[in-house]
Design a protein around this motif. Structure first.
Motif, PDB file in Angstrom:
ATOM      1  N   SER A   1       0.816  -1.219   0.000  1.00 53.05           N
ATOM      2  CA  SER A   1       0.000   0.000   0.000  1.00 53.05           C
ATOM      3  C   SER A   1       0.847   1.266   0.000  1.00 53.05           C
ATOM      4  O   SER A   1       0.315   2.365  -0.159  1.00 53.05           O
ATOM      5  CB  SER A   1      -0.929   0.017   1.223  1.00 53.05           C
TER       6      SER A   1
ATOM      7  N   ILE B   1      -1.584   4.314  -0.594  1.00 53.79           N
ATOM      8  CA  ILE B   1      -2.821   4.046  -1.331  1.00 53.79           C
ATOM      9  C   ILE B   1      -3.967   3.931  -0.330  1.00 53.79           C
ATOM     10  O   ILE B   1      -3.932   3.086   0.575  1.00 53.79           O
ATOM     11  CB  ILE B   1      -2.710   2.745  -2.148  1.00 53.79           C
TER      12      ILE B   1
ATOM     13  N   GLY C   1      -7.315   4.097  -6.980  1.00 57.64           N
ATOM     14  CA  GLY C   1      -6.137   4.865  -7.372  1.00 57.64           C
ATOM     15  C   GLY C   1      -5.891   6.149  -6.624  1.00 57.64           C
ATOM     16  O   GLY C   1      -5.101   6.978  -7.063  1.00 57.64           O
TER      17      GLY C   1
ATOM     18  N   ILE D   1      -4.213   8.304  -3.654  1.00 58.25           N
ATOM     19  CA  ILE D   1      -2.998   8.182  -2.852  1.00 58.25           C
ATOM     20  C   ILE D   1      -2.841   9.445  -2.022  1.00 58.25           C
ATOM     21  O   ILE D   1      -2.988  10.558  -2.526  1.00 58.25           O
ATOM     22  CB  ILE D   1      -1.762   7.993  -3.760  1.00 58.25           C
TER      23      ILE D   1
ATOM     24  N   LEU E   1       4.774   1.717  -7.641  1.00 58.67           N
ATOM     25  CA  LEU E   1       4.306   0.730  -6.666  1.00 58.67           C
ATOM     26  C   LEU E   1       5.480  -0.076  -6.132  1.00 58.67           C
ATOM     27  O   LEU E   1       6.582  -0.065  -6.685  1.00 58.67           O
ATOM     28  CB  LEU E   1       3.282  -0.204  -7.302  1.00 58.67           C
TER      29      LEU E   1
ATOM     30  N   LEU F   1      -4.773  -2.753  -6.947  1.00 60.85           N
ATOM     31  CA  LEU F   1      -4.077  -1.983  -5.912  1.00 60.85           C
ATOM     32  C   LEU F   1      -4.534  -2.438  -4.529  1.00 60.85           C
ATOM     33  O   LEU F   1      -5.684  -2.831  -4.329  1.00 60.85           O
ATOM     34  CB  LEU F   1      -4.358  -0.492  -6.073  1.00 60.85           C
TER      35      LEU F   1
ATOM     36  N   ALA G   1      -5.260  -1.141  -0.937  1.00 57.90           N
ATOM     37  CA  ALA G   1      -5.484   0.054  -0.116  1.00 57.90           C
ATOM     38  C   ALA G   1      -5.238  -0.264   1.349  1.00 57.90           C
ATOM     39  O   ALA G   1      -5.572  -1.348   1.823  1.00 57.90           O
ATOM     40  CB  ALA G   1      -6.909   0.568  -0.308  1.00 57.90           C
TER      41      ALA G   1
END
Length: 465
Positions: A49, A94, A99, A101, A118, A149, A151
């Motif tokens: 993350s 994240i 998406g 951040i 990442l 992704l 989170a």
């Protein structure tokens, strides 16, 4: 002993034996075996993350021969300047699998190009959704292009206690993602960091340049803070780092997700000073803490709630107020439109009042004007003050008149020493009550100027030919 050991093992290995109550999760190691437990499962959960943030900007360097009559003879007034790229490196977290951040504003300030990498090496172009210099926070957005992704869940920073174990994850010195461990060493720290909004979690987990914007993680794998600043003479970590609490991050993220053009703080129409040890006894307080009310704007929310000068705010919704910065933090995290309960001390007698949090009003139209021509204010952006503009410029809420918002670099106003937040009081004997009045005086184009301004409560007079 077996039960305690199993609980500790479950904590260290990602709560594999099931969720623990907060009281059970906070234990002091009692054996060699407990000291050999590993944070590795927690790192595997949290590290994906945390991202690296790369920000580039083009900076124009003025020629060393600029202003030299000999060289200007050949090149004219347009001297050849040099443009170079400056890069800054930081970290981000994240907070939404789509998406979004979160990072520090100072990581991306002034950037022309922002990239996010990442932990697995994938890179994406990023755009700024919302940023705020005063909070030193920014929300970025990337298009993951089908890549999943991870989170990080955002925890409740009000549950953080001094002594809690934490991990700091980021990209110090650009060496790659790094994890350090430590404890929470203090809470409610102020007067540190890039922004003016001072309410920090202090930790002794090693934080170095490049960690800015990275995650401070608790033992549940929750984000409890955004690593922001260090205290260091050498530039490296000496065990004093600071993080913006997660509860302020939550409010900021909500504003970004709501599509707000900027972050709005609550307005209560009052000014505050910290309570010193000398004041405490005179105010009937046992300890030197709280926010002393120094001024209340007539008709503002604080006035309507019954708050008066000389009173001390001790708590907001049951949360202690250590200093005026802590009061600002508590009001901001409560949110616009909410009603909070303030614990007040008046000559040692405590009482409670309710206060509704509102947006600062624009009682006077802003009427911004960029001044040009042959006059001392050329290059200055001026505006009419109102509580809303005063709040955004970090000025007292009762400030009135015409204020300088910005000054162009190298302009006559800059060369004469005018500064943003200067209030223009009088020009050539004419009181300046509005931007329109200022322009009318300027159009007279006299050969001699008598100017009076107010700066940080002090009157300054200048005579200019």
């Amino acid at each position: 002993m077996v039960i305690r050991l199993l609980s500790a093992l479950g904590l260290a290995f990602g709560l594999a034996i099931g969720p623990l109550h907060a009281e059970e999760a906070k234990m002091v190691p009692e054996s060699r075996l407990e000291m050999q437990l590993s944070f590795a499962p927690l790192v595997r959960q949290s590290a994906p993350s945390v991202v690296n943030v790369y920000a580039d900007k083009q900076v124009s360097r003025q020629s060393m021969f600029s202003g030299d009559p000999f060289f200007e003879e050949f090149f004219g007034q347009q001297m050849p300047n040099r443009s170079e790229k400056q890069s800054s490196l930081g970290s981000g977290v994240i907070i939404d699998a789509k998406g979004l951040i979160i990072t520090n504003n100072h990581v991306i300030a002034g950037a022309d190009d922002i990239k996010v990498a990442l932990s697995d090496g994938h890179e994406f172009a990023a755009r700024i959704v919302l940023k705020d210099e005063r909070l030193d926070l920014a929300v970025l957005s990337i298009d993951p292009r089908g890549i999943e992704l991870t989170a990080m869940p955002v925890g409740d920073s009000d549950h953080v206690e001094v002594g809690d174990l934490v991990l700091a994850i980021g990209n110090p010195f650009g060496v790659g993602q790094t994890v350090t461990s430590g404890i929470v060493s203090a809470l409610a720290r102020n007067k540190v960091g890039e922004g003016d909004f001072s309410f920090f979690i202090q930790t002794d987990a090693s934080i170095n340049p490049g960690n800015s914007g990275g995650a401070l993680v608790n033992m549940k794998g929750e984000l409890v803070g955004i690593n922001t600043a260090i205290v260091s003479r050498s530039g490296g970590s000496i065990g004093i780092g600071f993080a913006i609490p997660a509860n302020l991050v939550k409010v900021f993220i909500a504003a970004a997700e709501g599509g707000q053009p900027g972050f709005t703080r609550p307005y209560i129409g009052a000014s505050f000073d910290p309570v010193t040890s000398d004041m405490a006894e005179a105010l009937g307080l046992k300890v030197a803490r709280g926010a002393l009310v120094t001024r209340v704007v007539e008709g503002g929310p604080a006035d309507k709630a019954g708050l008066r000068s000389g009173e001390v705010i001790l708590a907001v919704n049951g949360h202690p107020v250590e200093h005026p910065d802590a009061l600002g933090y508590r009001l901001t995290t409560a949110g616009l439109g909410s009603t909070v309960t303030l614990l007040i001390s008046n000559n040692g007698k405590e009482s409670e009042i309710s206060l509704t949090l509102e947006q600062a009003p624009e009682t006077t139209p802003k009427d911004e004007r960029l001044i040009d021509g042959r006059n001392p204010f050329a290059g200055a952006l001026v505006a009419n003050l109102s509580p809303r503009l005063a709040e955004s410029l970090q000025m007292p809420p009762e400030a009135q008149g015409v204020v300088i918002e910005e000054i162009s670099r190298g302009s006559p106003a800059a060369r004469l020493g005018f500064e943003p937040r200067d209030i223009i009081i009088n020009v050539n004997g004419t009181a300046i009550a509005s931007t329109e009045a200022l322009e009318e005086v300027i159009q007279q184009d006299p050969s001699f100027w008598r100017v009076e301004i107010e700066r940080d409560g002090q009157r300054i007079r200048q005579f200019i030919r």
